[in-house]
Write an enzyme that holds these catalytic residues in place. Structure first.
Site, mmCIF file in Angstrom:
data_model
loop_
_atom_site.group_PDB
_atom_site.id
_atom_site.type_symbol
_atom_site.label_atom_id
_atom_site.label_comp_id
_atom_site.label_asym_id
_atom_site.label_seq_id
_atom_site.Cartn_x
_atom_site.Cartn_y
_atom_site.Cartn_z
ATOM 1 N N ALA A 125 0.802 -1.227 0.000
ATOM 2 C CA ALA A 125 0.000 0.000 0.000
ATOM 3 C C ALA A 125 0.831 1.272 0.000
ATOM 4 O O ALA A 125 0.310 2.351 0.248
ATOM 5 C CB ALA A 125 -0.927 -0.001 1.208
ATOM 6 N N ASN A 192 1.175 -3.588 7.720
ATOM 7 C CA ASN A 192 2.201 -4.284 6.947
ATOM 8 C C ASN A 192 3.160 -3.315 6.278
ATOM 9 O O ASN A 192 4.312 -3.650 6.000
ATOM 10 C CB ASN A 192 1.549 -5.182 5.890
ATOM 11 C CG ASN A 192 1.190 -6.545 6.450
ATOM 12 O OD1 ASN A 192 2.017 -7.216 7.051
ATOM 13 N ND2 ASN A 192 -0.045 -6.949 6.261
ATOM 14 N N HIS A 222 -0.764 7.043 4.134
ATOM 15 C CA HIS A 222 0.561 6.765 4.694
ATOM 16 C C HIS A 222 1.503 7.909 4.336
ATOM 17 O O HIS A 222 1.708 8.199 3.150
ATOM 18 C CB HIS A 222 1.114 5.447 4.149
ATOM 19 C CG HIS A 222 0.200 4.281 4.340
ATOM 20 N ND1 HIS A 222 -0.069 3.742 5.581
ATOM 21 C CD2 HIS A 222 -0.528 3.563 3.445
ATOM 22 C CE1 HIS A 222 -0.919 2.730 5.433
ATOM 23 N NE2 HIS A 222 -1.211 2.614 4.158
#
Length: 272
Positions: A125, A192, A222
């Site tokens: 991601a 993750n 993020h």
């Protein structure tokens, strides 16, 4: 044509399987396994080319396949990964947090060398891993701030002992600050990306993680900052959550599919 086995038939596994089942994918999905037989059966019913459902996870690696794709859990990695490599199959891992256990990482790394097989870790991601790999030897600090809607964090082990009630959060709230090593055990289905940064960069104990719950966001965001002798890197990724599993970003699924395509192709390869 490459033969693929799938470990985990949930939301991510299903979408990977559907991609493999499409007409333009250079591989065949031959075997699947999930702890839930209903999940395995439900997946196969969605596919034109029906893979075989195996009876237990360890049977996957004994089949005539080229690679096992793990899309299940950190526990599945710990349980099955070594036998996959020992059976001389390649492995793609989505639950990367399992590899922050140094004993597991070392065992699997040694096995890859001994049996001449490869473990693939998709970039998931986040973006920018190519750049971080390039400057790994000059990295001095790296941090990630992950912002998700509270519902995307529900079920995390962290909240079993925390006083924070996700249902009562009404504005952007920091729920966790710590190291990546600790974060992957407390948020095994959510972070993750921190594990990937740790493995790419300066390790899990030196990778700083902040997790924010924001009821006003509809993205998984993020924000990554890295610095060292090379200079600085800053990048932000705003991901659309998977419609069936908000803990997972759509980009993570697309990254897995693209990694598989690259594995199955012999054409021009792009990236570090």
């Amino acid at each position: 044509m490459k033969r693929i086995a799938l470990l985990g038939c949930g939301s991510m596994g299903t979408q990977i399987a559907l991609a493999i089942d499409s007409e333009n994918f250079p591989a065949t999905l031959t075997h699947v396994y999930d702890e839930s037989k209903d999940a395995s059966f439900s997946l196969t019913q969605k596919l034109k080319n029906k893979p075989e459902i195996v009876e237990n996870s360890h049977l996957l690696s004994s089949q005539p396949i080229d690679i096992v794709v793990e899309a299940a859990s950190q526990n599945a990695v710990k349980d099955v990964a070594l036998s996959v490599i020992q059976n001389k199959k390649d492995l793609m891992i989505m639950s990367v947090g399992a590899l922050l256990d140094e004993s597991i990482y070392d065992i699997l790394s040694d096995a890859c060398n001994d049996f001449k097989k490869t473990i693939y870790l998709p970039s998931g991601a986040i973006a920018g891993l190519d750049g971080l790999k390039s400057v790994k030897d000059e990295l001095e600090s790296i941090s990630i701030t992950t912002t998700k809607h509270p519902r995307s964090l529900k079920g995390a082990k962290f909240f079993e002992t925390s006083d924070i009630n996700l249902d009562e959060i009404t504005s952007s709230t920091v729920v966790y600050k710590g190291t990546a090593k600790e974060a992957v055990t407390l948020f095994p289905a959510n972070i993750n990306v921190a594990a990937l940064l740790s493995l790419t960069g300066i390790g899990s104990e030196k990778t700083s993680v902040t997790i924010v719950a924001d009821p006003n966001t509809d993205k998984n965001t993020h924000h990554i900052e890295a610095s060292g002798k090379f200079g600085t890197m800053t990048f932000t990724i705003e991901n659309v959550p998977d419609s069936n599993n908000p803990k997972t970003s759509r980009l993570a699924i697309l990254s897995a599919i693209e990694t598989l395509k690259k594995y199955c192709s012999d054409d021009i390869q792009i990236g570090t």
